[in-house]
Design a protein around this motif. Structure first.
Motif, PDB file in Angstrom:
ATOM      1  N   LYS A  40       0.841  -1.191   0.000  1.00 16.46           N
ATOM      2  CA  LYS A  40       0.000   0.000   0.000  1.00 16.46           C
ATOM      3  C   LYS A  40       0.882   1.249   0.000  1.00 16.46           C
ATOM      4  O   LYS A  40       1.996   1.226   0.527  1.00 16.46           O
ATOM      5  CB  LYS A  40      -0.915   0.009   1.244  1.00 16.46           C
ATOM      6  N   ARG A  73     -12.741   3.529   4.641  1.00 16.55           N
ATOM      7  CA  ARG A  73     -12.507   2.972   3.322  1.00 16.55           C
ATOM      8  C   ARG A  73     -13.573   3.508   2.378  1.00 16.55           C
ATOM      9  O   ARG A  73     -14.762   3.499   2.717  1.00 16.55           O
ATOM     10  CB  ARG A  73     -12.556   1.448   3.371  1.00 16.55           C
ATOM     11  N   ILE A 117      -8.262   4.110   1.337  1.00 14.56           N
ATOM     12  CA  ILE A 117      -8.741   4.550   2.650  1.00 14.56           C
ATOM     13  C   ILE A 117      -8.371   6.023   2.781  1.00 14.56           C
ATOM     14  O   ILE A 117      -7.271   6.423   2.391  1.00 14.56           O
ATOM     15  CB  ILE A 117      -8.070   3.756   3.791  1.00 14.56           C
ATOM     16  N   PHE A 163      -6.087  -4.040   3.689  1.00 21.46           N
ATOM     17  CA  PHE A 163      -6.827  -2.918   4.259  1.00 21.46           C
ATOM     18  C   PHE A 163      -7.491  -3.281   5.581  1.00 21.46           C
ATOM     19  O   PHE A 163      -7.593  -2.446   6.491  1.00 21.46           O
ATOM     20  CB  PHE A 163      -7.877  -2.425   3.265  1.00 21.46           C
TER      21      PHE A 163
END
Length: 218
Positions: A137, A168, A174, A154
């Motif tokens: 990420k 999110r 997010i 996530f």
């Protein structure tokens, strides 16, 4: 076997010695360590003292270690034989303490492409799936810098950041609610600008719209 029957637990790794855990500690992410006390070599109390910012539950056949366990702020101290019910009770204590810690946390520590990285909660703008590898990420900070977070999903990330401050908004992103400038039913514009001076916009998908609206209008 008991841990596998407790829904609040995800087993990250199992070790048969404290030394092996400490050798690997920089390469694994975990919140809770369940350990015996009487072990060959390093004992569980010494191990716990070296696990910075980790929750610990002790399991032992010896009652005399109880006061020492709580001196190091252990979540719980279970005497053997360990039952599923007693272990579950201890795990629920750990869950509540973890939630409290998250809500009060000024920063979190995560694995990055440059090693362990400290991310200050109030500096985080948004996190999105990395283009080169969706298992990684990319975290954008207020100063415009980007951290590559290694091999984290996530769901795991949302467990480590305050749920009242982050949401999110689609399958790949997010955002920090505090960074929202304005929004429509399918798009969110953030206060942060890109390199060209344009305000960053992200997709608000139908799946996550309701949760976003609850946060933004609370």
């Amino acid at each position: 076997m008991l841990c596998e029957q407790i829904p609040e637990l995800e087993i990250v790794k199992v070790f048969n010695s404290p030394e092996k855990l400490l050798e690997k500690i920089t390469s694994i992410d975990f919140d809770l360590c369940i350990t015996d006390i009487e072990m060959p070599g390093m004992d569980g109390l010494t191990l716990a003292s070296r696990l910075q910012n980790k929750l610990v539950i002790f399991t032992t056949a010896y009652k005399e270690y109880g006061s020492e366990a709580f001196d190091i702020d252990a979540v719980d101290y279970i005497t053997k034989p360990v039952t599923k019910e007693r272990l579950h009770k201890a795990v629920l204590k750990a869950v509540e303490r973890h939630k409290s810690t998250i809500q009060n946390a000024a920063f979190i520590t995560l694995n990055t492409d440059k090693g362990k990285g400290i991310i200050y909660i109030n500096q985080l703008v948004y996190v999105k799936s990395a283009e080169h590898d969706s298992r990684d990420k990319e975290a954008l900070l207020i100063d415009g810098s980007v951290l590559v977070l290694k091999n984290i999903n996530f769901e795991a990330l949302l467990q480590q950041i305050p749920k009242t401050n982050f949401c999110r908004v689609n399958k790949k992103e997010i955002i920090a609610v505090s960074q929202v400038k304005h929004y429509t039913h399918n798009e969110i514009t953030l206060k942060q600008q890109d390199k060209n001076g344009n305000f960053i916009s992200v997709l608000l998908s139908e799946t996550y719209r309701s949760a976003f609206m609850k946060l933004i209008t609370r």
